[in-house]
Scaffold this active site. Sequence first.
Site, short mmCIF file in Angstrom:
data_model
loop_
_atom_site.label_atom_id
_atom_site.label_comp_id
_atom_site.label_asym_id
_atom_site.label_seq_id
_atom_site.Cartn_x
_atom_site.Cartn_y
_atom_site.Cartn_z
N ASP A 67 23.75 -37.72 -33.00
CA ASP A 67 22.57 -37.65 -32.13
C ASP A 67 21.44 -36.83 -32.75
O ASP A 67 20.26 -37.14 -32.57
CB ASP A 67 22.94 -37.06 -30.77
CG ASP A 67 23.62 -38.08 -29.87
OD1 ASP A 67 24.10 -39.11 -30.40
OD2 ASP A 67 23.70 -37.85 -28.65
N CYS A 117 32.17 -35.49 -32.36
CA CYS A 117 30.78 -35.30 -31.93
C CYS A 117 30.31 -36.33 -30.91
O CYS A 117 30.82 -37.45 -30.84
CB CYS A 117 29.87 -35.34 -33.15
SG CYS A 117 30.17 -33.98 -34.30
N ASP A 118 29.33 -35.91 -30.14
CA ASP A 118 28.47 -36.76 -29.34
C ASP A 118 29.24 -37.79 -28.50
O ASP A 118 30.05 -37.42 -27.68
CB ASP A 118 27.40 -37.38 -30.24
CG ASP A 118 26.55 -36.30 -30.91
OD1 ASP A 118 26.22 -35.32 -30.22
OD2 ASP A 118 26.24 -36.41 -32.10
N LYS A 119 29.02 -39.09 -28.74
CA LYS A 119 29.59 -40.12 -27.87
C LYS A 119 31.01 -40.53 -28.27
O LYS A 119 31.63 -41.35 -27.61
CB LYS A 119 28.71 -41.38 -27.87
CG LYS A 119 27.25 -41.11 -27.57
CD LYS A 119 27.09 -40.37 -26.26
CE LYS A 119 25.74 -39.71 -26.16
NZ LYS A 119 25.57 -38.56 -27.05
N CYS A 122 28.30 -29.20 -33.72
CA CYS A 122 27.30 -28.14 -33.61
C CYS A 122 27.82 -26.98 -32.78
O CYS A 122 28.47 -27.18 -31.75
CB CYS A 122 26.00 -28.69 -33.06
SG CYS A 122 25.22 -29.87 -34.18
N GLU A 160 17.93 -39.12 -25.58
CA GLU A 160 17.91 -37.69 -25.29
C GLU A 160 16.51 -37.14 -25.54
O GLU A 160 15.84 -37.54 -26.49
CB GLU A 160 18.91 -36.94 -26.18
CG GLU A 160 20.35 -37.22 -25.81
CD GLU A 160 21.35 -36.42 -26.62
OE1 GLU A 160 22.51 -36.37 -26.21
OE2 GLU A 160 20.97 -35.85 -27.66
N SER A 163 19.95 -33.53 -24.66
CA SER A 163 20.98 -33.01 -25.54
C SER A 163 21.60 -31.79 -24.88
O SER A 163 20.96 -31.09 -24.09
CB SER A 163 20.35 -32.61 -26.88
OG SER A 163 21.21 -31.78 -27.61
#
Length: 558
Positions: A78, A119-121, A192, A446, A472
């Site tokens: 992302d 991560c993310d999705k 992150c 986002e 985010s």
Amino acid sequence: MRSDAIKKGHLKAPNRSLLRACGLKDEDFDKPFIGVANSYIDIIPGHYFLNDYAKIIKDEIRKNGCVPFEFNTIGVDDGIAMGHEGMLYSLPSREIIANSIETVMNAHQLDALICIPNCDKITPGMLMGALRVNVPTIFVSGGPMASGVTKKGEKISLSSVFEAVGAYEAKKISEEEFKDIECSACPSGGSCSGMFTANSMNTLCEAMGIALEGNGTILALSKEREELLRKAARRICEIALDERFKIRNIITQKAVRNAMVVDMAMGGSSNTVLHMLAISREAGVALDIKDLNFISSKVAHIAKIAPSLNSVYMDDIHKAGGVSAVMAEISSRQGHILELDALTITGESLEERLKNAKIKDENIIRKVDNAYSKVGGLAILFGNLAEQGCVIKTAGIIGERKFKGEAVCFNSQDEAIKGIIKGKVKKGNVCVIRYEGPKGGPGMQEMLSPTSLLMGMGLGADVALITDGRFSGATRGLSVGHISPEAAEGGLIGLLKDGDEIEIDVDAYTIHANLSEEEITQRKKEFVLPQKEVPSRWLRMYQKLVSNASKGAVLDME
């Protein structure tokens, strides 16, 4: 065994012949077949090392008498997809990931599954796919990265870089300082380092019992993380043929409730609401967005993590006792809000898992009687602007929790970024970004770039931002997202005009445009939906099938 469908009997000789070409021997056809769903990809810092992690897991599976078969899902970063058309593909990638898990596992009738997201999705997508397959399953993520440190010794993360863009635009930092932040924020592999979406979802896997202790907080690329991989691999071999540990027996109504309790206690990303609604749907579990405020009202916010508090990161939470310490404190002080008899993947109840957990540093994980807030770190607001609800990360609010201001409207994120840079959004305004919902985007981008610009320009405490898009986990400020119904389906956010007065009251859970019913009716009569060209066939398909955010932005064939 489920895998007997591809390996037993004379009719399966062709199947076995192909499996022998992959290196299998006679004795392997009597062993459980384990799917190893990897998400290795070079362009995501939380994933470039997952091929090495998969090797560790596969070696351990072989040592424990099972046969591993690794396959891969796609992944979108992302942060790298942010601020251009690439972000249109982020949320839709969740559906591709879910479909790929279902496809590979069912096409080959594998007995059990171990997922390696980060991560993310990728984590929610894998959860959704695994729930469709419903075999014994364990999640073990790649782990968070360490926090960055500037030349001045300040701890920072990726969100610091986004905010530095705004500060640099406003000439509040020098080019040298800007470069230092860019080069220092992400010092290693891993998701992150703050309580952004990736770490939020990996933490919730732990809370739901589908991952082992430490899954959400043990640093990536550490010896401790490697040992967690081995433990997860050993455990999937132990339960591969045990129906008690099918994923739908773990992710139950109780597990979903526990996830949302931890989400509130730790101030998780607002994206978790979107994902948990989708995950619950796949699990056959009822989760109504309206229920979340009740949970929030019963749970103290006891762990504040970057971006909400820039001195605390995921490794700090781990050293302070981890997710288990958070859950133990909540369970001991806040009645029966946690479902302690929920089954975990180890075979223990949640209560048994937490029996030795304790807070090791009360400056990092606070006691309930010294909580940051008596209520949780997320809230759902309702009103004429969001009849089906919208989400705010209350943990990230840095100004007032009640806000009234005049709307400044933008019909896309790109338009908003240009307007913010040109100074169109001023102190006291409500920045409105619309036509960025699941259908309107399509893809529900986002809004980290606009919120970070506002923060970096010094407007974070003096401006509200509302959108039918999403944020985010790195976002902070009075940022309200997931407004439903969205503009593209006739929601009031699409009827707003510059200068309209908007009121937000977080503690009353309300968001309202001060317009008369007569005015709203007249605007509806005059409204013409802006036409947006969508050249991608995949995104057009997504746009046609996707629900709004209040239902999890899932593909709905009904």
